[in-house]
Scaffold this active site. Structure first.
Site, mmCIF file in Angstrom:
data_model
loop_
_atom_site.group_PDB
_atom_site.id
_atom_site.type_symbol
_atom_site.label_atom_id
_atom_site.label_comp_id
_atom_site.label_asym_id
_atom_site.label_seq_id
_atom_site.Cartn_x
_atom_site.Cartn_y
_atom_site.Cartn_z
ATOM 1 N N ARG A 76 0.850 -1.182 0.000
ATOM 2 C CA ARG A 76 0.000 0.000 0.000
ATOM 3 C C ARG A 76 0.883 1.228 0.000
ATOM 4 N NH1 ARG A 76 -1.991 0.997 4.532
ATOM 5 N NH2 ARG A 76 -1.669 -0.990 5.576
ATOM 6 N N SER A 266 -0.707 -2.547 10.681
ATOM 7 C CA SER A 266 -0.302 -3.516 9.675
ATOM 8 C C SER A 266 1.022 -4.168 10.074
ATOM 9 C CB SER A 266 -0.141 -2.772 8.347
ATOM 10 O OG SER A 266 -0.415 -3.638 7.295
ATOM 11 N N SER A 268 1.581 -6.269 12.502
ATOM 12 C CA SER A 268 1.791 -6.378 13.948
ATOM 13 C C SER A 268 1.056 -7.559 14.569
ATOM 14 C CB SER A 268 1.352 -5.099 14.651
ATOM 15 O OG SER A 268 2.069 -3.989 14.180
HETATM 16 P P1 GDP Z 1 -0.990 -8.281 10.439
HETATM 17 O O1 GDP Z 1 -0.411 -7.590 9.245
HETATM 18 O O2 GDP Z 1 -1.320 -7.324 11.549
HETATM 19 O O3 GDP Z 1 -2.114 -9.172 10.093
HETATM 20 O O4 GDP Z 1 0.184 -9.170 11.041
HETATM 21 P P2 GDP Z 1 0.534 -10.717 10.820
HETATM 22 O O5 GDP Z 1 -0.295 -11.595 11.685
HETATM 23 O O6 GDP Z 1 0.557 -11.033 9.376
HETATM 24 O O7 GDP Z 1 2.007 -10.733 11.393
HETATM 25 C C1 GDP Z 1 3.012 -9.868 10.925
HETATM 26 C C2 GDP Z 1 4.360 -10.429 11.309
HETATM 27 O O8 GDP Z 1 4.461 -10.512 12.742
HETATM 28 C C3 GDP Z 1 4.564 -11.827 10.776
HETATM 29 O O9 GDP Z 1 5.862 -11.943 10.265
HETATM 30 C C4 GDP Z 1 4.368 -12.709 12.003
HETATM 31 O O10 GDP Z 1 5.135 -13.899 11.926
HETATM 32 C C5 GDP Z 1 4.803 -11.831 13.164
HETATM 33 N N1 GDP Z 1 4.046 -12.135 14.403
HETATM 34 C C6 GDP Z 1 2.712 -12.271 14.528
HETATM 35 N N2 GDP Z 1 2.346 -12.588 15.806
HETATM 36 C C7 GDP Z 1 3.495 -12.632 16.523
HETATM 37 C C8 GDP Z 1 3.788 -12.912 17.914
HETATM 38 O O11 GDP Z 1 2.923 -13.165 18.744
HETATM 39 N N3 GDP Z 1 5.106 -12.854 18.279
HETATM 40 C C9 GDP Z 1 6.097 -12.563 17.364
HETATM 41 N N4 GDP Z 1 7.352 -12.533 17.812
HETATM 42 N N5 GDP Z 1 5.857 -12.317 16.057
HETATM 43 C C10 GDP Z 1 4.582 -12.348 15.635
HETATM 44 P P1 PGA Z 2 -2.422 -6.293 7.158
HETATM 45 O O1 PGA Z 2 -3.520 -6.079 6.012
HETATM 46 O O2 PGA Z 2 -2.924 -5.404 8.237
HETATM 47 O O3 PGA Z 2 -2.515 -7.742 7.402
HETATM 48 O O4 PGA Z 2 -1.066 -5.854 6.702
HETATM 49 C C1 PGA Z 2 -3.358 -5.559 4.800
HETATM 50 C C2 PGA Z 2 -3.148 -4.069 4.831
HETATM 51 O O5 PGA Z 2 -3.369 -3.426 5.876
HETATM 52 O O6 PGA Z 2 -2.788 -3.546 3.772
HETATM 53 MN MN MN Z 3 -4.581 -4.264 7.410
#
Ligand code: GDP
Ligand code: PGA
Ligand code: MN
Ligand code: MN
Length: 612
Positions: A76, A266, A268
């Site tokens: 994005r 994002s 996290s």
């Molecule tokens: P989103 O973009 O908020 O949906 O985040 P994701 O679930 O895709 O996670 C983003 C990154 O953080 C990935 O590389 C995960 O492996 C890592 N991650 C997610 N949860 C945890 C956690 O509880 N502990 C750690 N150390 N890393 C995490």
């Molecule tokens: P993310 O979702 O939060 O898993 O990164 C897609 C986005 O926000 O663009």
């Molecule tokens: Mn998102």
């Protein structure tokens, strides 16, 4: 093509809504495609076959597909994203506000003739389960000149012409126009950047030009599901649209069931938290169900005074990096052969049709033959010592919710689910404990507004200072932050049985060797269970100036070994760091002109408690 030809295509597809017809005909006249094609989800197999034939997709196993986006088009693009309205008071700190008339006119000129030689796909969609109380805000029609975008839309949203026949008000659909543009010649990242991603929020019109990637191009998801809905939620005075995951936890012993919504910026951990807690958690006592991983719309049901939430999406667009059997087996199950999943910008082997990303296995495949990195370059041709990632760090998998093994039985129930807790969290290497519960509404909203995460690639600023990201909505904020805070207080304040708030942090690090103090991933169920017990009066915790934190005895640590020193750190409030943080927060909140007094009062209460 002539207007008559467009009309003919709409006739053949059974599009009778005159407002939709007028919209499609108008935009076909601007972008000048060679053909118009109306899409239903049932067209998926044929469109996939066409995309494979055209080389837009590669096979990646049975019923699995690989796609690569243009190298400068992999995420994005927040600085090119604009919210335009006709009301200057909508200007906020983060929404890149511009005048609607001016932006609409310039986008129209950018898009003129840009679909020449291409097909314009007409994608009617619904960002809600059918029958939802918010269905009136959920309908849209995306026009796109990009077939892989259509295939992603079919996975991420409910797509079909029938949704257009069921509109209560036939004019009330989001007009979402996506034009890819000549990607190699758009000057991405330079002073001559041609890309603009505009939501004309008070006209419910989205005009995105210059990308075919994810959040820039799947307009149902982020532009409508978040930005437009954020605006609609306030304009209608009815709901909140947030970058939230949504999950359900059942205690099989007591029969209790809870639902938790949570906003993390994002990258996290939203997708992982919602997906990976899995059914066999903690010795089979609990069952965790997945509702959503990126967006939730929330409203109050006046009948029971509770906050309800639903996921407007139909699929998951998850980060591939580090997804493996240990971190997120549920995600791997959801992208198995036959699932129809699409991988974007991971590494690909064109001989074996396998995909790989960093963290999928401990080491990359040993046999390099056939492997290409996310840019399409042969791994075997790399210079010695080139250890750049094979997959783009933001490479993704796209799969529908129904493929997620622990998707909730009632994920399509239009009633939504009652929310017991709203949690905020980000990547914070110190200061933020594992979990702190907040029972006061204004303090909860204040906590969301001061949510921050470590800057990832743009790591400027003072040491220890965060990139603030209110409620994780910084990139999607549609109007001013002060009004946004007031709207939150109003909507959640209308609930007679409101959710508890909490702040969580899975990312505290050891200052010396940098290891994560908390194992995270599946173990994150433990602090969530404590939070639910605290809410129900079954745990007392320990009061601190910034909320209630669990005692070590209250936290379920069965079968989990974490060094005592690490537990000590994550269950403690570092008063000095918190006092320092309060000054940063003050500066942050001062940017928001007209912030409700209740938020300032909450800030002062916390500051005073920290001084005491
Ligand atoms: P989103 O973009 O908020 O949906 O985040 P994701 O679930 O895709 O996670 C983003 C990154 O953080 C990935 O590389 C995960 O492996 C890592 N991650 C997610 N949860 C945890 C956690 O509880 N502990 C750690 N150390 N890393 C995490
Ligand atoms: P993310 O979702 O939060 O898993 O990164 C897609 C986005 O926000 O663009
Ligand atoms: Mn998102
Ligand atoms: Mn995610």
């Amino acid at each position: 093509m002539s207007a008559a030809d467009v009309e003919k295509a709409l006739d053949e597809a059974g599009v009778s809504n005159p407002h939709v017809r007028e919209y499609v005909t108008y935009w076909a006249g601007i972008t000048e495609p060679a053909a118009v094609e109306v899409v239903n989800a049932s067209d998926d197999a044929r469109l996939v076959a066409e995309a494979l034939e055209a080389g837009e997709l590669q096979p990646a196993g049975e019923g699995l597909y690989y796609s690569r986006s243009y190298v400068k088009d992999t995420a994005r693009s927040e600085e090119r994203t604009i919210v335009a309205t006709s009301k200057p008071e909508d200007k906020g700190v983060y929404n890149n506000w511009r005048d609607a008339e001016e932006m609409s006119a310039s986008q129209l000129e950018r898009m003129r003739g840009q679909s020449a030689g291409k097909t314009m796909y007409v994608v009617p969609y619904l960002m809600a389960p059918q029958g939802s109380p918010l269905e009136a805000y959920a309908a849209g029609v995306e026009l796109t000149d990009n077939r892989p975008v259509v295939l992603h839309m079919i996975r991420m949203a409910r797509v079909g012409v029938t949704y257009l026949d069921q509109l209560e008000d036939p004019q009330h659909f989001v007009r979402a126009v996506h034009v890819t543009g000549d990607l190699p010649n758009l000057g991405q990242g330079t002073d001559a950047d041609q890309r603009y991603f505009v939501t004309v929020a008070d006209q419910r019109t989205i005009l995105h030009f210059g990308s075919s990637y994810g959040g820039n191009a799947l307009l149902g998801k982020i532009a409508h599901g978040l930005r437009q809905a954020c605006y609609d939620g306030r304009a209608s005075d009815r709901f909140l649209a947030e970058q939230f995951m949504l999950l359900g936890i059942s205690d099989k012993e007591t029969g209790k069931r809870w639902h938790i919504a949570g906003g993390f910026p994002s990258a996290s951990g939203k997708t992982n938290l919602a997906m990976t807690l899995a059914p066999d958690a903690l010795g089979d006592r609990y069952h965790v169900e997945f509702y959503g991983d990126d967006i939730a719309w929330l409203w109050v049901d006046p009948d029971d005074g509770r906050v309800y939430a639903m996921n407007p999406e139909f699929g998951v667009f998850g980060v591939a990096k580090d997804t493996n059997e240990k971190t997120n087996p549920t995600a791997l199950d959801s992208i198995e052969p036959g699932s129809g999943a699409i991988f974007t910008n991971v590494a690909y082997n064109d001989l074996t049709q396998e995909v790989w990303w960093e963290g999928k296995t401990k080491n990359p495949p040993a046999e390099l033959e056939g492997w290409h990195d996310w840019k399409g370059e042969k791994i075997a041709d790399r210079e010695p010592g080139d250890d750049s990632p094979w997959a783009h760090p933001n490479s993704r998998f796209t799969t529908t919710l129904a493929n997620v093994p622990n998707v909730a039985g009632d994920f399509e129930d239009p009633k939504g689910v009652p929310v017991d807790a709203i949690i905020f969290g980000g990547r914070t290497r110190d200061r933020e404990p594992l979990v702190r519960a907040i029972t006061d509404l204004a303090e909860g909203v204040y906590d969301g507004l001061t949510l921050g995460a470590e800057a990832t690639f743009a790591a400027d600023g003072l040491d220890g200072q965060l990139r603030y990201d209110p409620m994780s909505m910084r990139p999607f904020m549609a109007y001013s932050e002060a009004d946004y805070a007031a709207h939150w207080l109003k909507i959640i304040g209308a609930a007679s049985n409101p959710p508890i708030f909490a702040h969580v942090n899975w990312f505290q690090k050891d200052a010396e060797d940098g290891h994560f103090l908390w194992p995270g991933y599946r173990e994150n169920l433990r602090p969530l269970l404590w939070l639910m017990q605290f809410k129900d009066g079954d745990a007392k915790g320990e009061a601190t100036p910034v909320g209630v934190i669990p005692t070590l005895e209250e936290l379920n640590m069965d079968g989990l070994e974490v060094p005592a020193a690490d537990m000590d750190r994550i269950l403690k409030i570092d008063l000095d760091r918190w006092r320092q943080e309060m000054d940063f927060r003050h500066e942050h909140l001062e940017q928001f002109d007209g912030l409700p007094e209740a938020i300032w009062e909450a800030h002062r209460r916390v500051a005073k408690a920290l001084e005491a």
